[in-house]
Design a protein around this motif. Structure first.
Motif: not given
Length: 129
Positions: A6, A9, A35, A37, A39, A44, A88, A92, A94
């Motif tokens: 990735e 960002g 995708w 993420r 936090r 996840r 958000d 992140y 993939c």
């Protein structure tokens, strides 16, 4: 396993946009990519998935702001993120995997992290208010 990396960002302000990229190398012809993420302090979560035929599935929390796309010629998966919010902020990732068990009964890719075995290292997105 697939190889994934990735990028894209960064640190942005609330309301800004970012496009994440994931360069991939997969070794199966029947696969899903997605995708996810993570936090701070949370599990996840799956945001968006796409299969080899281009069928897409989004999480309700991002479907109006995020767009997943794939460029097969460049072996790159994208996540366009618009109107970013502080919530958000996350790492992140993939992910990719292959096989018919990845698909729901309505023929779209699953979004659970447990269904994917190949992951990139992640790219950090930080959104400040």
């Amino acid at each position: 396993r697939a190889q994934l990396e990735e990028s894209g960002g960064g640190s942005v302000q609330s309301g800004d946009s970012l496009r994440l990229s994931c360069v991939y190398r997969v070794y199966t012809t029947y696969y899903c990519m997605g995708w996810f993420r993570e936090r701070p302090g949370q599990e996840r979560e799956g945001l968006a998935t796409i299969d080899i035929d281009g069928k897409i599935r989004y999480a309700d929390s991002v479907k109006d702001r995020f767009t997943i796309a794939q460029d097969g010629r460049k072996s790159t998966l994208y996540l366009q993120m618009n109107n970013l919010k502080p919530e958000d902020t996350a790492m992140y990732f993939c992910a990719s995997d292959g096989g018919t068990s990845l698909f729901t009964t309505d023929g779209v890719c699953r979004r659970s992290k447990y269904d994917y075995s190949s992951w990139g290292q992640g790219t950090q997105v930080t959104v400040s208010s």
